[in-house]
Scaffold this active site. Structure first.
Site, PDB file in Angstrom:
ATOM      1  N   THR A 231       0.835  -1.212   0.000  1.00  0.00           N
ATOM      2  CA  THR A 231       0.000   0.000   0.000  1.00  0.00           C
ATOM      3  C   THR A 231       0.870   1.262   0.000  1.00  0.00           C
ATOM      4  O   THR A 231       0.705   2.148  -0.838  1.00  0.00           O
ATOM      5  CB  THR A 231      -0.913   0.007   1.246  1.00  0.00           C
ATOM      6  OG1 THR A 231      -1.667  -1.199   1.244  1.00  0.00           O
ATOM      7  CG2 THR A 231      -1.853   1.189   1.245  1.00  0.00           C
TER       8      THR A 231
ATOM      9  N   LYS B 148       7.452   1.833  11.941  1.00  0.00           N
ATOM     10  CA  LYS B 148       7.471   2.197  13.373  1.00  0.00           C
ATOM     11  C   LYS B 148       7.957   1.060  14.253  1.00  0.00           C
ATOM     12  O   LYS B 148       8.626   1.275  15.256  1.00  0.00           O
ATOM     13  CB  LYS B 148       6.093   2.672  13.830  1.00  0.00           C
ATOM     14  CG  LYS B 148       4.918   1.761  13.455  1.00  0.00           C
ATOM     15  CD  LYS B 148       4.339   2.140  12.116  1.00  0.00           C
ATOM     16  CE  LYS B 148       3.539   1.023  11.477  1.00  0.00           C
ATOM     17  NZ  LYS B 148       2.272   1.429  10.963  1.00  0.00           N
TER      18      LYS B 148
ATOM     19  N   VAL C 238       5.164   7.696  12.425  1.00  0.00           N
ATOM     20  CA  VAL C 238       4.232   8.160  13.470  1.00  0.00           C
ATOM     21  C   VAL C 238       3.211   9.126  12.879  1.00  0.00           C
ATOM     22  O   VAL C 238       3.577  10.131  12.275  1.00  0.00           O
ATOM     23  CB  VAL C 238       4.992   8.865  14.617  1.00  0.00           C
ATOM     24  CG1 VAL C 238       4.021   9.300  15.709  1.00  0.00           C
ATOM     25  CG2 VAL C 238       6.074   7.960  15.195  1.00  0.00           C
TER      26      VAL C 238
ATOM     27  N   GLY D 218       1.039   8.841  10.402  1.00  0.00           N
ATOM     28  CA  GLY D 218       0.755   8.844   8.958  1.00  0.00           C
ATOM     29  C   GLY D 218       1.214  10.127   8.301  1.00  0.00           C
ATOM     30  O   GLY D 218       2.411  10.446   8.294  1.00  0.00           O
TER      31      GLY D 218
ATOM     32  N   ILE E 218       0.805  13.215   9.250  1.00  0.00           N
ATOM     33  CA  ILE E 218       1.045  14.376  10.127  1.00  0.00           C
ATOM     34  C   ILE E 218       2.557  14.548  10.334  1.00  0.00           C
ATOM     35  O   ILE E 218       3.210  13.598  10.764  1.00  0.00           O
ATOM     36  CB  ILE E 218       0.403  14.172  11.522  1.00  0.00           C
ATOM     37  CG1 ILE E 218      -1.072  13.799  11.406  1.00  0.00           C
ATOM     38  CG2 ILE E 218       0.598  15.407  12.386  1.00  0.00           C
ATOM     39  CD1 ILE E 218      -1.705  13.408  12.745  1.00  0.00           C
TER      40      ILE E 218
ATOM     41  N   GLY F  12      -6.751  -0.102   3.339  1.00  0.00           N
ATOM     42  CA  GLY F  12      -5.300  -0.006   3.421  1.00  0.00           C
ATOM     43  C   GLY F  12      -4.808   0.666   4.684  1.00  0.00           C
ATOM     44  O   GLY F  12      -3.686   1.171   4.746  1.00  0.00           O
TER      45      GLY F  12
ATOM     46  N   GLU G 235      -2.359  -2.900   9.601  1.00  0.00           N
ATOM     47  CA  GLU G 235      -1.090  -3.600   9.413  1.00  0.00           C
ATOM     48  C   GLU G 235      -1.367  -4.937   8.720  1.00  0.00           C
ATOM     49  O   GLU G 235      -2.493  -5.448   8.754  1.00  0.00           O
ATOM     50  CB  GLU G 235      -0.431  -3.865  10.766  1.00  0.00           C
ATOM     51  CG  GLU G 235      -0.066  -2.615  11.528  1.00  0.00           C
ATOM     52  CD  GLU G 235       0.886  -1.725  10.747  1.00  0.00           C
ATOM     53  OE1 GLU G 235       2.016  -2.146  10.481  1.00  0.00           O
ATOM     54  OE2 GLU G 235       0.485  -0.603  10.388  1.00  0.00           O
TER      55      GLU G 235
ATOM     56  N   LYS H 216       4.589   3.685  18.128  1.00  0.00           N
ATOM     57  CA  LYS H 216       4.627   5.119  17.805  1.00  0.00           C
ATOM     58  C   LYS H 216       4.868   5.958  19.063  1.00  0.00           C
ATOM     59  O   LYS H 216       5.615   6.939  19.049  1.00  0.00           O
ATOM     60  CB  LYS H 216       3.325   5.525  17.114  1.00  0.00           C
ATOM     61  CG  LYS H 216       3.162   4.853  15.743  1.00  0.00           C
ATOM     62  CD  LYS H 216       1.736   4.954  15.232  1.00  0.00           C
ATOM     63  CE  LYS H 216       1.589   4.299  13.863  1.00  0.00           C
ATOM     64  NZ  LYS H 216       0.186   4.141  13.449  1.00  0.00           N
TER      65      LYS H 216
HETATM   66  N1  HSE Z   1      -1.897   0.409  10.773  1.00  0.00           N
HETATM   67  C1  HSE Z   1      -1.530   1.759  11.054  1.00  0.00           C
HETATM   68  C2  HSE Z   1      -2.760   2.504  11.542  1.00  0.00           C
HETATM   69  C3  HSE Z   1      -0.977   2.381   9.820  1.00  0.00           C
HETATM   70  O1  HSE Z   1      -3.863   1.992  11.411  1.00  0.00           O
HETATM   71  O2  HSE Z   1      -2.607   3.590  12.080  1.00  0.00           O
HETATM   72  C4  HSE Z   1      -0.303   3.716  10.030  1.00  0.00           C
HETATM   73  O3  HSE Z   1       0.862   3.585  10.807  1.00  0.00           O
END
Ligand code: HSE
Length: 431
Positions: A13, A105, A132, A134, A136, A187, A190, A205
């Site tokens: 992804t 992470k 950490v 996404g 941001i 997407g 994990e 994170k």
């Molecule tokens: N699986 C993580 C989440 C992806 O849902 O936040 C982003 O790190």
């Protein structure tokens, strides 16, 4: 100008999103970096899948080690995820003198000290903004924008998947399993979604944020971690009626000789900005002694927001060739300390306790008697249902108490003959 040559390990992804962004924004990125940023190679075990990308001119490999041996790249972008083979591949790329960008992470939280030490010795950059929050840019904010402050707390919603599931359960009444399936389809989750729902991803994170905020060594093992699996619609309804919303929260605070680090579902007041964070959005509230309260908000997961953060790191390397960047953990290496985690028993907060009890006279008196023995006072006690045979929920909110006292009391309450299942304890955080 000579281009910065980029190789991607992993076209899942996020890898697909990074490739797409590099191709779609070629001119914009060159204008921002002052030189072209060129995707030269990519590796993935499955090259047959149609990703909707034009990868002509990109050297493709079905083996990441082969890419490292054969491709000429200045930056290796690790987007495989997990501990291994990601760790070995990153160490191999560093040994070759290449810069590394990663969204991993788990890797940074657990092996960050090793990786950053080897990179510093070799004189290459390792950047991990996408690890950490996404999209941001919270790590850059901590390292640079807030660097003048002593940080007094970092509290956030750090897992997009859990936030999406909790939002769906609360707003549409969707069940846990189907909301999780939708998060996977989008997407967000994990590869192993138990990392999301058990709180481990948010703990990775938080370990990174805490180390960076407080000048500490990474201490993932020190993060107290609970997931969202036991939160039910009953709890969401009671929370709402009491003026709260349930979120998977990550909390880090420095104490005199320790750092408090915990991830668990918590009640936040409906008036808190964190209560308004919905779907796959994340938010991080950082309080600094001079700046006071700051809040960072954005999509915490998904192809495009995460690619945005990864490519920002690539641009930093394109602009600087990896030299003169802020220290990766926000403090010079010689000043970073191993600081122990605060034992959970010493945490002080307010609590939500939900019991399932047989509806008989004397049950509540027994429960409140035990709380009194442990010097725990109640702010509210709610029993909405009555039933002659079936167990009914009883919900309590406590005033601030020490977690050690609370756990001791709840262990006794759990043994009362009319308490029919393991009590649920959620913390209440007035943020
Ligand atoms: N699986 C993580 C989440 C992806 O849902 O936040 C982003 O790190």
């Amino acid at each position: 100008m000579n281009p910065l040559r980029v190789a991607i390990l992993g076209l899942g992804t996020i890898g697909t999103g990074v490739a797409r962004l590099l191709l779609e924004h070629k001119e914009l990125l060159a204008a921002r970096a002052g030189r072209p940023v060129k995707l030269v190679a990519a590796a993935d075990r499955d090259l047959s899948r149609d990703r909707g990308l034009d990868l002509s001119g990109v050297q493709l490999f079905d083996d990441a080690e082969k890419l490292l041996r054969e491709a000429e790249a200045d930056v290796v972008v690790e987007l495989i995820g997990g501990y291994e083979p990601a760790r070995s591949l990153v160490l191999a790329a560093i040994a070759q003198g290449r810069h590394v960008v990663t969204a991993n992470k788990a890797l940074i939280a657990k092996h960050g000290e090793e990786i950053l030490a080897v990179a510093a010795k070799k004189g290459v950059a390792v950047l991990f903004e996408a690890a950490v929050g996404g999209g941001i840019p919270i790590l850059k904010a901590l390292r640079e924008g807030l660097a003048a402050n002593r940080i007094t707390s970092v509290i956030g919603i750090l897992n997009g998947t859990c936030n999406f599931i909790l939002t769906r359960m609360e707003e549409t009444g969707e069940d846990f399993a189907s909301a999780l399936r939708e998060a996977q389809a989008r997407g967000y989750a994990e590869a192993d979604p138990s990392l999301d729902v058990d709180g481990v991803d948010a703990a990775h994170k938080l370990a990174i944020l805490a180390a960076m905020a407080f000048g500490a060594r990474l201490n993932f093992a020190g993060v107290h971690t609970e997931g969202i699996a036991r939160v039910t619609p009953i709890d969401m309804e009671h929370a709402r009626e009491l003026g709260y919303r349930i979120k998977l929260l990550a909390v880090a605070r420095p104490h005199k000789q320790a750092i408090e680090m915990r991830v668990h579902p918590a009640l936040v007041p409906l008036s808190s900005p964190l209560a308004e964070v919905r779907d796959s959005y994340n938010a991080v509230m950082v309080v600094g002694d001079f700046v006071e309260k700051t809040m960072f908000y954005g999509r915490g997961a998904g192809e495009r927001p995460t690619a945005s953060a990864v490519v920002a790191d690539i641009l930093d390397i394109a602009r600087t060739n990896g030299a003169g960047l802020a220290p990766p953990m926000g403090f010079v290496e010689s000043e970073r300390r191993a600081i122990p985690d605060l034992p959970m028993a010493d945490v002080e907060t307010e609590y939500y306790i939900r019991l399932m009890v047989r509806d008989k006279p004397g049950v509540i008196a027994a429960v409140t008697g035990i709380l009194g023995d442990h010097r725990i006072s109640l702010e509210a006690l709610v029993q909405k249902e009555r039933h002659a045979t079936r167990a009914v929920p009883v919900v309590m909110l406590t005033h601030t108490t020490r977690e050690g006292n609370l756990q001791a009391a709840v262990a006794r309450i759990a043994h009362l003959p009319d308490v029919v299942e393991e009590p649920l304890i959620l913390r209440v955080e007035r943020v």
